[in-house]
Write an enzyme that holds these catalytic residues in place. Structure first.
Site, PDB file in Angstrom:
ATOM      1  CG  ASN A  22      -0.797  -0.242   2.484  1.00 12.68           C
ATOM      2  OD1 ASN A  22      -0.359  -1.322   2.861  1.00 12.68           O
ATOM      3  ND2 ASN A  22      -1.005   0.747   3.320  1.00 12.68           N
ATOM      4  CG  ASP A  23      -0.287   4.160   2.717  1.00 16.87           C
ATOM      5  OD1 ASP A  23      -1.143   3.445   2.198  1.00 16.87           O
ATOM      6  OD2 ASP A  23      -0.457   4.760   3.786  1.00 16.87           O
TER       7      ASP A  23
HETATM    8  C1  FRU Z   1      -3.363   4.600   4.476  1.00 15.49           C
HETATM    9  C2  FRU Z   1      -3.003   3.925   5.790  1.00 15.49           C
HETATM   10  C3  FRU Z   1      -2.266   4.863   6.700  1.00 15.49           C
HETATM   11  C4  FRU Z   1      -1.525   3.915   7.603  1.00 15.49           C
HETATM   12  C5  FRU Z   1      -1.164   2.796   6.644  1.00 15.49           C
HETATM   13  C6  FRU Z   1      -1.174   1.425   7.266  1.00 15.49           C
HETATM   14  O1  FRU Z   1      -3.580   3.685   3.445  1.00 15.49           O
HETATM   15  O2  FRU Z   1      -4.170   3.420   6.408  1.00 15.49           O
HETATM   16  O3  FRU Z   1      -3.091   5.765   7.398  1.00 15.49           O
HETATM   17  O4  FRU Z   1      -0.393   4.497   8.187  1.00 15.49           O
HETATM   18  O5  FRU Z   1      -2.099   2.842   5.591  1.00 15.49           O
HETATM   19  O6  FRU Z   1      -0.694   0.466   6.364  1.00 15.49           O
END
Ligand code: FRU
Length: 538
Positions: free
Chosen positions: A21-22
């Protein structure tokens, strides 16, 4: 599973397998770009999150190195979540990230490179004085995360914000520090907005009011505006505003050109979330990274063994009129261009379409300029649509005949158009002006079921009556359709999973479902080569 491995992307950022993800802590340091990201080393669903780490010298070819940060200490044992990098004076990079501690509280931690002479900064150490910032004094401990890159004020203090909420009010909680170690919460948040819910992944940075050149995060003063962006957990969309930052008051005030909330401006009107920018000192530009999740089913994600990509990094700058940002894929991406075709001055008659032949288009970069010769037949615009382009495109998709448009591309299409994703414009008439809608319609993208395929759309701020021309660039990558309208004024990323239009069976068409003929003044298309994509250790 009916998943076809040919749907894996070729030149978008992705590890060989598992969930991502991020984007985290992007930075440029001593000739090397670093991209960290949220990663599950054990599977294709979210969980067991570590900071995976890749390095590159050109933002295109990536080498995976070992994960930089993983849960080891009481202050991050339940998760190493998103955060940012800051380059301190003396060229010393640091990472700030959210740790989920033994009590499942979200706390903010710091990590330093173990050895600055390792060009890849493989090992990171977490000092014993972590956590740096704790959710005390009424802060919601499960809504307190994603520290920004810090900026340095004229008063000799560092600042950063952390995403949070108070009830339904989104908050960017501000902290200050003289030594980057002891952080003190400011009395007021940098910015808040009612009704938005949790602000994830805030980003705050200066932009020049003039030109494309990027600014380092601490720039402040004459000729500088600021941009504030958040990711809304509730809607899974982001929005940003352009505004003024008063450093004495430590307050950010949006200009009001676009609303502060879910109907505001977006970097991308499609599948795009948790984005983050950084200042690239080598290219003197600000670069944006964003995460595009799969739109496929979790069952298919598991059988694929991977889920999630990062979009192509984009240079971002303030538009000439100062009301919005403009984004464009970093020019390095053009080094992947191979075989090319070009078509000039072709009329696309009302209700017609034609195939673009001569290159494979499963993995391609296509740039096209349309010339709207007459606006006479433009459909009337209902003002109630103005806050909901996505809803408008939902009722006026690629198949719905219009006046001026829909015209655009059918990408990732099968030979007889049984499957196709429509990327197009549609022009409306509103009193004395015109409204241009850009849309990505994947409703016919696949015979597969269980796909998430909403129609994505945004308006394009262009004076079509004056310009008559409008441009579209689409980066096609097997299951990615990443489009830039009018030179990057409106962007839409979409994930699609055709069942027929796969590999060498992918076709590209130009179409016009409007009553008015359109001229395609130019189309350039390139096959895209494969970069090195994380084929190192991981
Ligand atoms: C956004 C999020 C952030 C968090 C991360 C956890 O996609 O929910 O707020 O830090 O991903 O993986």
């Amino acid at each position: 599973s009916n998943y076809d491995p040919k749907l894996r992307t070729g030149y978008h950022f992705q590890p060989p397998k598992h969930w991502i993800n991020d984007p985290n802590g992007p930075m440029y340091y001593n000739g090397v770009y670093h991209l960290f990201y949220q990663y599950n080393p054990k599977g294709a669903v979210w969980g067991n999150i570590v900071w995976a780490h890749s390095v590159s010298t050109d933002l295109i070819n990536w080498l995976a190195v070992e994960p930089a940060i993983h849960p080891t200490e009481p202050f991050d044992i339940n998760g190493c979540w998103s955060g940012s990098a800051t380059i301190l004076p003396g060229n010393r990079p640091v990472i700030l990230y959210t740790g989920v501690d033994t009590l499942s509280r979200q706390v903010q931690n710091i990590a330093f490179p173990k050895n600055l002479s390792d060009p890849y900064l493989r090992k990171w150490v977490k000092p014993k004085y972590n956590p740096l910032i704790q959710p005390v004094g009424g802060i919601n401990a499960s809504s307190f995360r994603d520290p920004t890159t810090a900026w340095y004020g004229r008063d000799g203090r560092w600042r950063l914000v952390i995403g949070s909420k108070r009830g339904m009010r989104g908050e960017a909680i501000l902290y200050r520090s003289r030594d980057f170690k002891r952080w003190v919460k400011a009395k007021h948040a940098l910015h808040t907005a009612g009704g938005t819910g949790m602000w994830e992944c805030p980003d705050f940075y200066p932009v020049s009011i003039d030109g494309k050149q990027g600014l380092d995060t601490s720039e402040y003063g004459e000729g500088v505006k600021h941009v504030f962006k958040v990711s809304l957990d509730l809607t899974r969309y982001e929005y940003y505003t352009v505004g003024t930052y008063d450093q004495e008051k430590d307050q950010y005030v949006p200009d009001g050109a676009s609303p502060d909330g879910n109907t505001g401006l977006r970097y991308d009107y499609g599948n795009f979330y948790a984005s983050k920018t950084f200042y690239d000192a080598a290219g003197k530009r600000r670069i944006l990274w964003g995460w595009a999740n799969e739109s496929d089913s979790v069952t298919d994600d598991n059988s694929k063994g991977w889920a999630g990509i990062q979009v192509i990094p984009r240079a971002v700058w303030l538009d000439k009129e100062g009301k919005q940002l403009v984004q464009w894929p970093v020019e390095e991406i053009e080094t992947l261009r191979g075989k090319q075709i070009q078509i000039k001055h072709k009329i696309v008659k009302s209700g017609k379409f034609f195939e673009v032949k001569g290159i494979q288009t499963a993995q391609a970069d296509v740039e096209v300029i349309f010339d709207v010769k007459s606006l006479e037949k433009a459909e009337p615009f209902d003002p109630s649509w103005s806050t909901n382009p996505q809803g408008l495109c939902g009722i006026k998709g690629g198949e719905v005949k219009g006046g001026v448009g829909p015209f655009g591309l059918f990408v990732l299409a099968s030979s007889k158009l049984e499957e196709r994703t429509a990327v197009f414009f549609r022009v409306f008439r509103s009193d004395d002006k015109h409204v241009v809608l850009m849309c990505n319609d994947p409703t016919r993208s696949s015979y597969k079921s269980n796909l998430y395929k909403p129609t994505f759309a945004g308006f394009v701020d262009v004076d079509i009556a004056k310009n008559s021309k409008i441009s579209l660039r689409t980066l096609i990558d097997h299951s990615v359709v990443e489009s830039f309208g009018e030179n990057g004024k409106t962007c839409i990323t979409s994930r699609v999973y055709p069942s027929l239009a796969v590999g060498s069976n992918v076709h590209l068409f130009v179409f016009n479902n409007g009553a008015e003929d359109i001229e395609m003044s130019q189309l350039k298309g390139w096959e895209m080569k494969n970069p090195r994509m994380n084929d190192g250790e991981i």
